[in-house]
Scaffold this active site. Structure first.
Site, PDB file in Angstrom:
ATOM      1  N   SER A  14      33.387  -9.471  42.640  1.00  7.26           N
ATOM      2  CA  SER A  14      34.357  -8.460  42.232  1.00  7.26           C
ATOM      3  C   SER A  14      34.183  -8.086  40.769  1.00  7.26           C
ATOM      4  O   SER A  14      33.473  -8.752  40.010  1.00  7.26           O
ATOM      5  CB  SER A  14      35.786  -8.991  42.447  1.00  7.26           C
ATOM      6  OG  SER A  14      36.063 -10.032  41.513  1.00  7.26           O
ATOM      7  N   LYS A  15      34.855  -7.024  40.392  1.00  9.92           N
ATOM      8  CA  LYS A  15      34.879  -6.583  39.002  1.00  9.92           C
ATOM      9  C   LYS A  15      35.400  -7.694  38.099  1.00  9.92           C
ATOM     10  O   LYS A  15      34.885  -7.909  36.994  1.00  9.92           O
ATOM     11  CB  LYS A  15      35.771  -5.336  38.899  1.00  9.92           C
ATOM     12  CG  LYS A  15      36.070  -4.877  37.493  1.00  9.92           C
ATOM     13  CD  LYS A  15      37.066  -3.731  37.516  1.00  9.92           C
ATOM     14  CE  LYS A  15      37.583  -3.402  36.129  1.00  9.92           C
ATOM     15  NZ  LYS A  15      38.613  -2.342  36.166  1.00  9.92           N
TER      16      LYS A  15
END
Length: 506
Positions: A262-263
């Protein structure tokens, strides 16, 4: 393959393109080129509530940066234009009506409030509410209304959605190129919405219609779409169309292998998860990108290709053309692939070694001007780059490894100073300074020969001279060959640095 291969990358412009999405685009591109097929970009923007300004252009720029040239798309129209779903709205209603008329779909007039009430009632009993074959005949839809009543509601403009009528108790056997055969029982599936109350189709429906009309032969997408595969197959069947072949790619996992990358993982551990830098138009928050972090696109593409695929050999470095030649969907893994930031840097290091020194010197020249305010001649930078290239991974590393080529040291590493600078060092350095000041030939070879001969004639230990010389020029015990540094700095700078070291370290 009987039909000409046509694949599509169909992202939604809801934000920056994650490297997982970029890998999907890459695999589609490789498969298309492998089979002399067509690589289509289609923008799936039917969900206007999630549309993010700038995201569509970001997607195009990311593909261009990676060299994944599209054959058809919004800015490269072909025989199946337009390639943005928001511009194709007039197409979908015809096929929704066809499904309704054939009994494969129906109008549902249930309000959001009514459905929410039903969900809460079920939850209070520890159950889950699903709009499906078990309860649809008791809900507010055209399956339970007379034709006249249903038409009246439509004429009055009452809000409605169109739902797919999921077959009851049907066992599906679905084939996936990567996953093999998959069995699904329709009783476990709900009646998905095909058309929303805002008059726009959902992804499930527009996706199927567009893939058919654009003659897509293979759908290569992430495994998050596996739960929707049965619905999509049933929609093809209900519309009387042949379905394309499907291949669902594995997830890209966090470095520890626990969950999807994920970011937040990138922000926490200091690596990009987006190909290009992204500035959120609402919050102004900036997310790092591989391009702006000085990665080469070839390195990123090579890294992504091997996140879930290999050609069964030990080869790790592949050009884009080699990837096209060797790519095979049957060699894509089922299990998720752990993202490795260190391996990504390894790829970058391998690729930057292949870049010619002229190109690197020009890039470093721009970096120096912007980041340090230093104007340096390209010829000098070519020599610096030549000395340091093997040590660096990114263009800014030239500064980290060779700052002393541009700025004289103002202080000296204490540990190195204690080791290199003794009571008699200043006198030795003075003699070297006198020796070198008399030299007209300032080439590396001449300096090396002159100083080494002098050291031997004085019967001094080599380290007693070379270590303090390096310390004086660099400020630390690092850097390439000392004679290379002396030759590049020049006589005046060489003497100036020796004198500063003598005055500072005495």
């Amino acid at each position: 393959m009987k039909n000409s291969v046509r694949v599509r990358f169909a992202p939604s412009p809801t934000g920056p393109l994650h490297i997982g999405g970029l890998r999907t685009a890459l695999y589609n591109y490789l498969f298309a080129k492998k089979h002399n097929g067509t690589f289509v970009l289609r923008i799936e923007d039917t969900d206007q509530s999630r549309y993010v300004e700038g995201a569509e252009q970001y997607i195009k720029d990311a593909l261009d940066w990676c060299g994944l040239t599209i054959d058809e798309g919004p800015n490269k129209p072909g025989d199946f234009s337009p390639y943005k779903q928001s511009e194709r709205q007039h197409i979908y209603k015809e096929y929704a009506k066809k499904l309704i008329d054939s009994g494969h779909a129906y109008y549902a007039f249930d309000s959001a409030e009514d459905l929410d009430k039903l969900r809460k009632e079920r939850e209070s009993k520890g159950e889950t509410f699903t709009y499906n074959s078990q309860n649809r005949t008791h809900l507010n839809n055209s399956l339970n209304l007379s034709d006249d009543e249903c038409q009246k509601r439509l004429d009055e403009g009452q809000p409605y959605v169109v739902r797919f009528k999921m077959p009851m108790a049907k066992q599906l056997l679905i084939s996936d190129i990567i996953r093999g055969n998959i069995q699904v029982r329709t009783d476990a599936l709900d009646d998905k919405i095909l058309f929303k109350s805002d008059g726009l189709p959902t992804y499930h429906f527009s996706n199927i219609v567009d893939d058919h009309l654009m003659k897509i032969t293979h759908v290569i997408r992430g495994e998050e779409w596996l739960p929707s595969l049965a619905l999509h197959i049933l929609l093809y069947d209900a519309l009387g169309w042949n379905a394309p072949e499907f291949a669902h790619l594995p997830l890209i996992l966090k470095p520890n292998g626990k969950g999807k990358l994920s970011k937040r993982d990138g922000e926490k551990h200091g690596f990009p998860v987006f190909p290009l830098k992204w500035k959120d138009p609402k919050t102004g928050q900036i997310s790092a990108g591989y391009r702006e972090d000085y990665y080469l696109p070839e390195a990123v593409v090579n890294m992504l290709a091997l996140l879930g695929w290999n050609d069964s050999s030990d080869q790790e470095i592949f050009s884009l053309n080699e990837l096209v030649d060797k790519f095979d969907l049957t060699r894509v893994h089922k299990a998720g692939a752990k993202f490795d930031p260190e391996k990504t840097q390894w790829f970058q290091h391998q690729y930057i070694q292949k870049v010619d020194e002229e190109t690197l010197a020009n890039q470093f020249q721009k970096w120096l001007k912007i980041e340090k305010g230093i104007d340096s001649k390209i010829e000098y930078l070519r020599q610096v780059v030549g000395l340091l290239k093997e040590r660096i991974t990114f263009v800014p590393d030239f500064w980290e490894e060779g700052y002393y080529f541009f700025e004289a040291p103002q202080e000296f590493n204490p540990k190195a100073s204690k080791k290199a600078w003794k009571d008699d060092t200043s006198e030795i350095i003075s003699n070297v300074k006198t020796l070198v000041s008399k030299q007209d030939n300032f080439s590396k070879q001449h300096l090396q020969s002159t100083i080494k001969n002098w050291i031997q004639s004085q019967e001094i230990g080599f380290g007693k001279v070379m270590q303090p010389l390096r310390l004086s020029l660099v400020g630390d015990m690092k850097g390439p060959d000392v004679f290379e540094i002396i030759a590049l700095l020049g006589k005046d700078e060489f003497i100036k640095r020796l004198e500063f070291a003598q005055n500072t370290l005495k």
